[in-house]
Design a protein around this motif. Structure first.
Motif, PDB file in Angstrom:
ATOM      1  N   SER A   1     -60.821  39.240 -21.180  1.00 40.72           N
ATOM      2  CA  SER A   1     -59.987  39.403 -19.930  1.00 40.72           C
ATOM      3  C   SER A   1     -60.606  40.802 -19.035  1.00 40.72           C
ATOM      4  N   VAL A   2     -60.860  41.583 -19.830  1.00 42.09           N
ATOM      5  CA  VAL A   2     -61.379  43.007 -19.316  1.00 42.09           C
ATOM      6  C   VAL A   2     -62.801  43.114 -18.517  1.00 42.09           C
ATOM      7  N   MET A   3     -63.480  42.018 -18.554  1.00 42.76           N
ATOM      8  CA  MET A   3     -64.915  41.935 -18.536  1.00 42.76           C
ATOM      9  C   MET A   3     -64.746  42.237 -16.806  1.00 42.76           C
ATOM     10  N   PRO A   4     -65.517  43.171 -16.243  1.00 40.89           N
ATOM     11  CA  PRO A   4     -65.691  43.115 -14.903  1.00 40.89           C
ATOM     12  C   PRO A   4     -66.558  41.982 -14.218  1.00 40.89           C
ATOM     13  N   SER A   5     -65.898  41.833 -12.865  1.00 40.80           N
ATOM     14  CA  SER A   5     -66.430  40.866 -12.227  1.00 40.80           C
ATOM     15  C   SER A   5     -67.987  40.989 -11.599  1.00 40.80           C
ATOM     16  N   ASN A   6     -68.357  42.015 -11.531  1.00 40.84           N
ATOM     17  CA  ASN A   6     -69.528  42.490 -10.723  1.00 40.84           C
ATOM     18  C   ASN A   6     -70.928  42.584 -11.659  1.00 40.84           C
ATOM     19  N   LEU A   7     -70.727  42.162 -12.828  1.00 43.18           N
ATOM     20  CA  LEU A   7     -71.910  42.204 -13.917  1.00 43.18           C
ATOM     21  C   LEU A   7     -73.061  41.406 -13.122  1.00 43.18           C
ATOM     22  N   SER A   8     -74.093  41.930 -13.779  1.00 52.65           N
ATOM     23  CA  SER A   8     -75.417  41.032 -13.162  1.00 52.65           C
ATOM     24  C   SER A   8     -75.628  40.091 -13.886  1.00 52.65           C
ATOM     25  N   PRO A   9     -76.530  38.984 -13.534  1.00 55.87           N
ATOM     26  CA  PRO A   9     -76.803  37.720 -14.367  1.00 55.87           C
ATOM     27  C   PRO A   9     -77.263  38.033 -15.618  1.00 55.87           C
ATOM     28  N   ARG A  10     -78.005  39.059 -15.699  1.00 55.91           N
ATOM     29  CA  ARG A  10     -78.823  39.400 -17.182  1.00 55.91           C
ATOM     30  C   ARG A  10     -77.664  39.714 -18.140  1.00 55.91           C
ATOM     31  N   GLU A  11     -76.548  40.629 -17.518  1.00 62.51           N
ATOM     32  CA  GLU A  11     -75.688  41.044 -18.441  1.00 62.51           C
ATOM     33  C   GLU A  11     -74.699  39.972 -19.009  1.00 62.51           C
ATOM     34  N   LEU A  12     -74.548  38.813 -17.929  1.00 63.96           N
ATOM     35  CA  LEU A  12     -73.603  37.649 -18.529  1.00 63.96           C
ATOM     36  C   LEU A  12     -74.268  36.876 -19.342  1.00 63.96           C
ATOM     37  N   GLU A  13     -75.635  36.912 -19.027  1.00 61.46           N
ATOM     38  CA  GLU A  13     -76.503  35.989 -20.076  1.00 61.46           C
ATOM     39  C   GLU A  13     -76.498  36.564 -21.758  1.00 61.46           C
ATOM     40  N   THR A  14     -76.652  38.031 -21.558  1.00 58.90           N
ATOM     41  CA  THR A  14     -76.550  38.783 -23.071  1.00 58.90           C
ATOM     42  C   THR A  14     -75.381  38.389 -23.398  1.00 58.90           C
TER      43      THR A  14
END
Length: 385
Positions: free
Chosen positions: A270-283
């Motif tokens: 729930s503490v994951m930021p909303s502005n992460l890059s697509p690559r960060e979300l993928e990893t």
């Protein structure tokens, strides 16, 4: 003081898979550029030390131990071996037993047959921040990106250069279908060509939070060339700066075994930021799978790590196996210390004491806070030894 250097190929001569990305599952044989092991050895009356830098993701410590034992048997004298890796994600699988034996045989033979020069040695050392090749790969996070160069001189002529830069060699895409030493191999090849009377080797620093994710223009070998040339130019300029030569008449070596404990508390997504890059979300998705695998294989987690220090003059080379976040550079005195990772084996990511962000690295970091403090304090103590 006696010294010797050599470079040998550890490019596999048989089909084998790469290591570094989850999609690298097929055995390949195509080679774009050689994978090498670069060896620097110093010898004094009672001890020979070998600093070996391999174009590989990270060998288990058993490979280093076997090389040490074979060298001592062949030479009938005490040896210390530090096997470091540049962490290229396009080398051969370091867990493959055939490849391990292939490398052990070749590296041991090279070490045993070194020819030494008895030199009048001095050294120079410089460091500076440089983030044009690597930046923090985590949004909203500041990393410590550092170039360090230790040069050895014989009769006032520069003969050996240790280049340490803490950025993951992950410029190319994970689907790249060939072996490559990535940017560390590229810069060493170019520096050696332009300075044929000098030996260059590369050692990877505390790069756990640093990559080319936000600096690369393309994820192919052209991207390697682009960023590699930036680093080469920076190194050339640094080597042209004024320097002070200090005597190098002896060295000393020490190691500390650090016991580890683990904490596998659930991570709060729930503490994951909303502005992460697509690559960060993928990893992060990959990280969740890795975490689940660790939970199912708790017996595979490291019980201890070896942290070593080679003191050359007043410079402390500190070797540690983990993918440390650059936070751990704070543990050393930059005026006299160089922190090298992927050495004495290979161990997972270690984030900072209070990093509360959610990233791929957090899923693979299982160390307890107590163990992180112990690692930090050990590195700090060796920096002051």
């Amino acid at each position: 003081m006696k010294y010797s250097t050599t470079t040998i190929s550890i490019t596999p001569t048989f089909k084998i898979k790469q290591a570094g990305f989850i999609q690298q599952t097929e055995e390949i044989s195509r080679v774009h550029d050689d994978l090498n092991a670069r060896i620097v050895s110093f010898q004094q009356s009672d001890l020979t030390v070998y600093l070996i830098s391999c174009d590989n993701l990270g060998f288990p410590i058993t490979v280093q131990t076997e090389i040490k034992q074979r060298c001592e048997t062949a030479l009938n004298k005490k040896c210390e071996v530090i096997l470091s890796c540049t962490h290229t994600h396009f080398g051969a699988d370091p867990k493959n037993e055939n490849y391990q034996n292939f490398c052990i045989d070749k590296i041991t033979e090279a070490c045993v047959n070194l020819v030494y020069t008895d030199g009048d040695l001095e050294y120079s050392y410089l460091y500076e921040s440089y983030d044009e090749v690597g930046l923090s790969r985590i949004s909203n996070h500041k990393a410590n990106v550092l170039l360090q160069i230790l040069s050895i001189f014989d009769n006032k002529k520069r003969v050996i250069n240790f280049i340490t830069y803490n950025c993951h060699p992950t410029i190319m895409n994970g689907d790249t279908p060939f072996f490559s030493a990535e940017y560390p191999g590229y810069i060493i090849k170019k520096l050696t060509t332009s300075n044929p009377n000098e030996f260059f080797t590369f050692m990877q620093g505390a790069d756990g939070d640093i990559s080319t994710r936000f600096t690369r223009k393309s994820q192919d070998y052209d991207g390697v060339i682009h960023l590699g040339n930036l680093l080469i130019n920076k190194i050339h300029n640094s080597l042209c700066n004024e320097y002070t030569l200090l005597p190098f008449t002896s060295f000393c070596f020490s190691s500390i075994c650090v016991p580890l404990t683990h904490s596998l508390a659930p991570l709060d997504l729930s503490v994951m930021p909303s502005n992460l890059s697509p690559r960060e979300l993928e990893t992060i998705e990959v990280g969740i799978k890795v975490r689940n695998h660790l939970l199912e294989n708790l017996d595979t987690l490291d019980k201890e790590v070896i942290v070593s220090c080679l003191k050359i003059g007043n410079i402390h080379f500190i070797f540690e196996p983990n993918e440390l976040f650059s936070f751990y550079i704070n543990a050393i005195d930059l005026e006299n210390s160089i922190l090298v990772c992927y050495s004495n084996g290979y161990s997972p990511y270690v984030t900072g004491f209070d990093d509360n962000f959610i990233t791929y690295e957090k899923f693979t970091d299982t160390l307890s806070l107590e163990s992180k403090y112990n690692l930090y304090n050990t590195v700090h103590a060796l920096s002051k030894s």
